[in-house]
Every structure is written in structure tokens, then in C-alpha cells.
Design a protein around this motif. Structure first.
Motif, mmCIF file in Angstrom:
data_model
loop_
_atom_site.group_PDB
_atom_site.id
_atom_site.type_symbol
_atom_site.label_atom_id
_atom_site.label_comp_id
_atom_site.label_asym_id
_atom_site.label_seq_id
_atom_site.Cartn_x
_atom_site.Cartn_y
_atom_site.Cartn_z
ATOM 1 N N THR A 1 0.806 -1.216 0.000
ATOM 2 C CA THR A 1 0.000 0.000 0.000
ATOM 3 C C THR A 1 0.842 1.270 0.000
ATOM 4 O O THR A 1 0.498 2.233 -0.681
ATOM 5 C CB THR A 1 -0.968 0.037 1.196
ATOM 6 N N ARG A 2 1.942 1.270 0.726
ATOM 7 C CA ARG A 2 2.690 2.520 0.871
ATOM 8 C C ARG A 2 3.841 2.684 -0.105
ATOM 9 O O ARG A 2 4.304 3.797 -0.325
ATOM 10 C CB ARG A 2 3.190 2.658 2.303
ATOM 11 N N LEU A 3 4.319 1.592 -0.689
ATOM 12 C CA LEU A 3 5.400 1.727 -1.665
ATOM 13 C C LEU A 3 4.945 1.490 -3.093
ATOM 14 O O LEU A 3 5.683 1.802 -4.032
ATOM 15 C CB LEU A 3 6.548 0.769 -1.334
ATOM 16 N N MET A 4 3.741 0.943 -3.260
ATOM 17 C CA MET A 4 3.235 0.717 -4.613
ATOM 18 C C MET A 4 1.960 1.527 -4.878
ATOM 19 O O MET A 4 1.915 2.310 -5.817
ATOM 20 C CB MET A 4 3.004 -0.780 -4.834
ATOM 21 N N VAL A 5 0.946 1.335 -4.059
ATOM 22 C CA VAL A 5 -0.337 1.991 -4.295
ATOM 23 C C VAL A 5 -0.229 3.498 -4.075
ATOM 24 O O VAL A 5 -0.690 4.289 -4.912
ATOM 25 C CB VAL A 5 -1.440 1.378 -3.396
ATOM 26 N N PHE A 6 0.333 3.912 -2.955
ATOM 27 C CA PHE A 6 0.404 5.340 -2.627
ATOM 28 C C PHE A 6 1.124 6.151 -3.710
ATOM 29 O O PHE A 6 0.576 7.132 -4.210
ATOM 30 C CB PHE A 6 1.055 5.526 -1.253
ATOM 31 N N PRO A 7 2.344 5.770 -4.124
ATOM 32 C CA PRO A 7 2.996 6.595 -5.155
ATOM 33 C C PRO A 7 2.370 6.446 -6.543
ATOM 34 O O PRO A 7 2.273 7.422 -7.284
ATOM 35 C CB PRO A 7 4.447 6.133 -5.149
ATOM 36 N N SER A 8 1.932 5.238 -6.901
ATOM 37 C CA SER A 8 1.440 5.038 -8.261
ATOM 38 C C SER A 8 0.024 5.553 -8.470
ATOM 39 O O SER A 8 -0.328 5.942 -9.589
ATOM 40 C CB SER A 8 1.506 3.556 -8.640
ATOM 41 N N LYS A 9 -0.779 5.574 -7.454
ATOM 42 C CA LYS A 9 -2.162 6.033 -7.600
ATOM 43 C C LYS A 9 -2.371 7.423 -7.024
ATOM 44 O O LYS A 9 -2.825 8.329 -7.725
ATOM 45 C CB LYS A 9 -3.138 5.047 -6.936
ATOM 46 N N VAL A 10 -2.052 7.622 -5.761
ATOM 47 C CA VAL A 10 -2.363 8.890 -5.095
ATOM 48 C C VAL A 10 -1.419 9.997 -5.557
ATOM 49 O O VAL A 10 -1.855 11.039 -6.059
ATOM 50 C CB VAL A 10 -2.318 8.730 -3.557
ATOM 51 N N ILE A 11 -0.112 9.794 -5.413
ATOM 52 C CA ILE A 11 0.840 10.850 -5.767
ATOM 53 C C ILE A 11 0.824 11.128 -7.268
ATOM 54 O O ILE A 11 0.832 12.288 -7.690
ATOM 55 C CB ILE A 11 2.259 10.508 -5.271
ATOM 56 N N HIS A 12 0.781 10.091 -8.069
ATOM 57 C CA HIS A 12 0.750 10.284 -9.523
ATOM 58 C C HIS A 12 -0.478 11.089 -9.933
ATOM 59 O O HIS A 12 -0.387 11.994 -10.773
ATOM 60 C CB HIS A 12 0.768 8.927 -10.237
ATOM 61 N N THR A 13 -1.617 10.793 -9.337
ATOM 62 C CA THR A 13 -2.840 11.519 -9.672
ATOM 63 C C THR A 13 -2.749 12.986 -9.266
ATOM 64 O O THR A 13 -3.087 13.869 -10.048
ATOM 65 C CB THR A 13 -4.050 10.861 -8.980
ATOM 66 N N THR A 14 -2.289 13.247 -8.040
ATOM 67 C CA THR A 14 -2.245 14.639 -7.582
ATOM 68 C C THR A 14 -1.129 15.434 -8.262
ATOM 69 O O THR A 14 -1.271 16.631 -8.473
ATOM 70 C CB THR A 14 -2.059 14.718 -6.054
ATOM 71 N N LEU A 15 -0.042 14.768 -8.608
ATOM 72 C CA LEU A 15 1.101 15.472 -9.176
ATOM 73 C C LEU A 15 0.953 15.715 -10.677
ATOM 74 O O LEU A 15 1.259 16.804 -11.165
ATOM 75 C CB LEU A 15 2.381 14.671 -8.888
ATOM 76 N N PHE A 16 0.445 14.728 -11.411
ATOM 77 C CA PHE A 16 0.420 14.831 -12.865
ATOM 78 C C PHE A 16 -0.991 14.945 -13.455
ATOM 79 O O PHE A 16 -1.254 15.829 -14.266
ATOM 80 C CB PHE A 16 1.148 13.641 -13.495
ATOM 81 N N LEU A 17 -1.875 14.042 -13.076
ATOM 82 C CA LEU A 17 -3.200 14.032 -13.692
ATOM 83 C C LEU A 17 -4.041 15.244 -13.319
ATOM 84 O O LEU A 17 -4.877 15.685 -14.105
ATOM 85 C CB LEU A 17 -3.939 12.741 -13.345
ATOM 86 N N SER A 18 -3.817 15.793 -12.139
ATOM 87 C CA SER A 18 -4.593 16.979 -11.741
ATOM 88 C C SER A 18 -4.222 18.200 -12.579
ATOM 89 O O SER A 18 -5.026 19.130 -12.706
ATOM 90 C CB SER A 18 -4.389 17.279 -10.262
ATOM 91 N N MET A 19 -3.040 18.191 -13.169
ATOM 92 C CA MET A 19 -2.611 19.311 -14.009
ATOM 93 C C MET A 19 -3.444 19.404 -15.289
ATOM 94 O O MET A 19 -3.511 20.461 -15.906
ATOM 95 C CB MET A 19 -1.127 19.169 -14.365
ATOM 96 N N GLU A 20 -4.069 18.305 -15.707
ATOM 97 C CA GLU A 20 -4.915 18.326 -16.892
ATOM 98 C C GLU A 20 -6.220 19.064 -16.634
ATOM 99 O O GLU A 20 -6.858 19.544 -17.564
ATOM 100 C CB GLU A 20 -5.206 16.899 -17.352
ATOM 101 N N ILE A 21 -6.617 19.161 -15.359
ATOM 102 C CA ILE A 21 -7.888 19.773 -15.008
ATOM 103 C C ILE A 21 -7.692 21.155 -14.399
ATOM 104 O O ILE A 21 -8.403 22.104 -14.730
ATOM 105 C CB ILE A 21 -8.669 18.863 -14.039
ATOM 106 N N PHE A 22 -6.729 21.288 -13.492
ATOM 107 C CA PHE A 22 -6.519 22.528 -12.743
ATOM 108 C C PHE A 22 -5.172 23.156 -13.079
ATOM 109 O O PHE A 22 -4.206 22.447 -13.363
ATOM 110 C CB PHE A 22 -6.553 22.257 -11.227
ATOM 111 N N GLN A 23 -5.125 24.446 -12.986
ATOM 112 C CA GLN A 23 -3.852 25.156 -13.067
ATOM 113 C C GLN A 23 -3.195 25.085 -11.687
ATOM 114 O O GLN A 23 -3.886 25.153 -10.678
ATOM 115 C CB GLN A 23 -4.083 26.619 -13.463
#
Length: 183
Positions: free
Chosen positions: A85-107
Motif C-alpha cells: 500500500t505505501r510503496l506501490m499503491v500510494f505513489p502510483s495512484k495517489v501521488i501520480h494523480t495529484t502530481l500529474f493528472l490533476s494538471m490536466e484539469i486545474f492550473q
């Protein structure tokens, strides 16, 4: 908040400073995720963390009760869940989404950077604790026993040496803790 306030009376371990940073970062993440309407991300952070935390607390409970095999099984299960959960799920799902995918929607704005820095701090702490857990698992699997908690020089271990910390008089572990808290 209660964990952060009670930490001053808890046993000081090697990772005391990391625990403080973890609790402060988590408090800010939870508060900020609510205030900035990042409730979904905040809930995912809590889910990822809580999925393994209760297993560690259960292992501690069985350790204090003297149920070594149950404690050992829960520790192994905790280790697997923590690492996944903390070395695979957290960085690949949560951090990736907030760091990269959110840039497609928000400035990006101040909150974007603040939020992601706190998530990265948590990830760095996850890596540190994963290293300690892997050392304990290695000792448990290849040496058959963990002599002590990896985070402490003199404090009792969380899972592996429940019968050895009884002292010469045979004083139960909870009695020792009661004496420490009452002094």
C-alpha cells in the motif's frame, strides 16, 4: 491530534523525529484536503495508511498477550500490506494523480505545491520505515527471530521478543509501562 500530544509521554525511539514529522504532515494534509475540497485525496491517504496500521496494532496487542505465533503471523501480514500500500499503491495512484493528472484539469496554485510536498514527505517516511520493516523481516525469516525493535536501543520490540522482556522478577510488560508512566 491525540497521537501528537501523547507522544511526549511515549517511549522515545530512534524514529521519534520522523514520527513527529509524519503526524504534523498528516494533520496538515487532512486539514488542507478538507479546506481545499480535496476530500477524495484525503480519504485515499487515510485509507492507504489505515489499511496496515490496524494490523500493526493487533500484532502489538497479541505480543503483549503472549501469543507469539499470532503476533508473528500478523507482523508478516502487516509487512506485506505496508509494503504494497505505501510503496506501490500510494505513489502510483495517489501521488501520480495529484502530481500529474490533476494538471490536466486545474492550473497549479499554492495549494497544489503545498499538498504535493506533504505527500512527498509522507512517501519519504514510508521508504524509511519500509527499510526498517524489511530489516526486521529479514532477521525474522533468515535468523528465525527478531531480537529487538529496529527503532529502539533499549525498548521492547513490537512483536518478536515478548517473553524475553519479562525481567528477572517476571514482571509483566504492562507493569513496566505503568511504572514508567507513573514516574
Amino acid at each position: 491530534w491525540s497521537l501528537l500530544l501523547c507522544i511526549s509521554v511515549d517511549v522515545k525511539r530512534k524514529d521519534f523525529k520522523e514520527q513527529i514529522v509524519h503526524h504534523i504532515a498528516t494533520i496538515f494534509l487532512m486539514g488542507f484536503s478538507y479546506c481545499a475540497n480535496y476530500v477524495r485525496v484525503g480519504a485515499l491517504v487515510m485509507l492507504v495508511h489505515d489499511s496496515s496500521d490496524f494490523l500493526l496494532e493487533s500484532a502489538k496487542m497479541f505480543n503483549y498477550a503472549g501469543w507469539r505465533k499470532t503476533c508473528d503471523a500478523l507482523f508478516v501480514f502487516f509487512s506485506v500490506v505496508f509494503l504494497v500500500t505505501r510503496l506501490m499503491v500510494f505513489p502510483s495512484k495517489v501521488i501520480h494523480t495529484t502530481l500529474f493528472l490533476s494538471m490536466e484539469i486545474f492550473q497549479p496554485f499554492f495549494g497544489y505545491y503545498f499538498f504535493n510536498i506533504l505527500l512527498m514527505v509522507l512517501q519519504a517516511l514510508h521508504i524509511f520505515w519500509a527499510w526498517l520493516i524489511l530489516r526486521m523481516v529479514y532477521k525474522f525469516i533468515f535468523l528465525g527471530k527478531v531480537e529487538r525493535d529496529e527503532r529502539s536501543d533499549e525498548e521492547e520490540s513490537d512483536c518478536a521478543d515478548e517473553g524475553e522482556d519479562q525481567g528477572s522478577v517476571g514482571e509483566p510488560q504492562w507493569e513496566k509501562r505503568k511504572d514508567v508512566l507513573n514516574s
